[in-house]
Design a protein around this motif. Sequence first.
Motif, mmCIF file in Angstrom:
data_model
loop_
_atom_site.group_PDB
_atom_site.id
_atom_site.type_symbol
_atom_site.label_atom_id
_atom_site.label_comp_id
_atom_site.label_asym_id
_atom_site.label_seq_id
_atom_site.Cartn_x
_atom_site.Cartn_y
_atom_site.Cartn_z
ATOM 1 N N ASN A 248 -8.138 0.684 15.618
ATOM 2 C CA ASN A 248 -7.142 1.246 14.692
ATOM 3 C C ASN A 248 -7.503 1.051 13.213
ATOM 4 O O ASN A 248 -6.651 0.698 12.404
ATOM 5 N N LEU A 249 -8.749 1.328 12.867
ATOM 6 C CA LEU A 249 -9.220 1.156 11.493
ATOM 7 C C LEU A 249 -8.444 2.020 10.501
ATOM 8 O O LEU A 249 -8.034 1.547 9.447
ATOM 9 N N SER A 250 -8.229 3.287 10.842
ATOM 10 C CA SER A 250 -7.538 4.164 9.886
ATOM 11 C C SER A 250 -6.123 3.663 9.608
ATOM 12 O O SER A 250 -5.666 3.695 8.462
ATOM 13 N N GLN A 251 -5.439 3.150 10.625
ATOM 14 C CA GLN A 251 -4.091 2.596 10.429
ATOM 15 C C GLN A 251 -4.151 1.336 9.569
ATOM 16 O O GLN A 251 -3.321 1.129 8.685
ATOM 17 N N LYS A 252 -5.148 0.529 9.792
ATOM 18 C CA LYS A 252 -5.342 -0.699 9.027
ATOM 19 C C LYS A 252 -5.552 -0.386 7.539
ATOM 20 O O LYS A 252 -4.935 -0.995 6.665
ATOM 21 N N ILE A 253 -6.410 0.606 7.257
ATOM 22 C CA ILE A 253 -6.672 0.993 5.868
ATOM 23 C C ILE A 253 -5.416 1.599 5.244
ATOM 24 O O ILE A 253 -5.057 1.279 4.111
ATOM 25 N N GLU A 254 -4.760 2.464 5.994
ATOM 26 C CA GLU A 254 -3.528 3.090 5.479
ATOM 27 C C GLU A 254 -2.487 2.035 5.115
ATOM 28 O O GLU A 254 -1.861 2.097 4.057
ATOM 29 N N ASN A 255 -2.318 1.041 5.978
ATOM 30 C CA ASN A 255 -1.359 -0.042 5.697
ATOM 31 C C ASN A 255 -1.733 -0.807 4.427
ATOM 32 O O ASN A 255 -0.871 -1.116 3.605
ATOM 33 N N CYS A 256 -3.025 -1.117 4.284
ATOM 34 C CA CYS A 256 -3.478 -1.830 3.084
ATOM 35 C C CYS A 256 -3.196 -1.015 1.818
ATOM 36 O O CYS A 256 -2.749 -1.554 0.808
ATOM 37 N N VAL A 257 -3.463 0.285 1.889
ATOM 38 C CA VAL A 257 -3.249 1.157 0.730
ATOM 39 C C VAL A 257 -1.766 1.205 0.364
ATOM 40 O O VAL A 257 -1.394 1.047 -0.799
ATOM 41 N N LEU A 258 -0.921 1.401 1.361
ATOM 42 C CA LEU A 258 0.517 1.521 1.102
ATOM 43 C C LEU A 258 1.143 0.203 0.644
ATOM 44 O O LEU A 258 1.957 0.183 -0.278
ATOM 45 N N GLU A 259 0.755 -0.896 1.268
ATOM 46 C CA GLU A 259 1.347 -2.199 0.940
ATOM 47 C C GLU A 259 0.892 -2.728 -0.417
ATOM 48 O O GLU A 259 1.587 -3.513 -1.042
ATOM 49 N N ASN A 260 -0.286 -2.304 -0.872
ATOM 50 C CA ASN A 260 -0.862 -2.888 -2.091
ATOM 51 C C ASN A 260 -1.001 -1.912 -3.256
ATOM 52 O O ASN A 260 -1.559 -2.264 -4.283
ATOM 53 N N GLU A 261 -0.527 -0.684 -3.089
ATOM 54 C CA GLU A 261 -0.620 0.317 -4.146
ATOM 55 C C GLU A 261 -2.052 0.413 -4.705
ATOM 56 O O GLU A 261 -2.316 0.203 -5.883
ATOM 57 N N ILE A 262 -2.970 0.711 -3.819
ATOM 58 C CA ILE A 262 -4.403 0.764 -4.116
ATOM 59 C C ILE A 262 -4.748 1.974 -4.991
ATOM 60 O O ILE A 262 -4.264 3.079 -4.757
ATOM 61 N N ASN A 263 -5.606 1.762 -5.999
ATOM 62 C CA ASN A 263 -6.078 2.856 -6.854
ATOM 63 C C ASN A 263 -7.363 3.492 -6.318
ATOM 64 O O ASN A 263 -7.569 4.693 -6.467
ATOM 65 N N PHE A 264 -8.252 2.655 -5.754
ATOM 66 C CA PHE A 264 -9.546 3.131 -5.259
ATOM 67 C C PHE A 264 -9.898 2.397 -3.972
ATOM 68 O O PHE A 264 -9.499 1.252 -3.775
#
Length: 185
Positions: A160-176
């Motif tokens: 579930n890599l894509s879900q893991k990355i999506e969660n990190c992006v959403l939870e941390n307000e990632i710019n890049f």
Amino acid sequence: MKVLLTKSKKDYVLLKNEYLKAGIDLISCESIELKPFTIDPCGTRSIRRIANNCPVLITSSFACELWLDLRETYFVNSRPKYYIVVGNKTAEMLKESDPDIPIETIVNSAKELKDYNFTNIEKILYPCSKSRRDEVFEIMLMKKISIIDFPIYSIEKPDNLSQKIENCVLENEINFIVFYSPSAV
């Protein structure tokens, strides 16, 4: 600014302070797993026999770590002619752990090997991942050098890599997002 880093936790720890100095907050999300293969003694004996006194090409620090382990076990009585190395970190590991074998050259990327003058080399041992770099094979083919392909690990995506990355992006307000491995993309 927040950047999602897809390197290993180990690399994240090493890089975090450098990025902070530049005002960048790093968030770690490992996107690949490097898994060593169980060594087949029979296959390894064959490789050892045909690769004895060959130059060895090392293109990653993980391959280097595994190769150095093999040098202490299965290849203890085999002596590489010299090393051709991609990356200063990898070269330092070899200088420290296998100081009796010279390093012929250090390049910054595998692509730079096409500019290296391979003289008097008929074959080269290449301990690598199962999904090794085709550019290395193309360069060696162009230079008429046989490669002894020696896969010693695999590169795998976590479940579930894509879900893991999506969660990190959403939870941390990632710019890049910085991907360090083509396998992760």
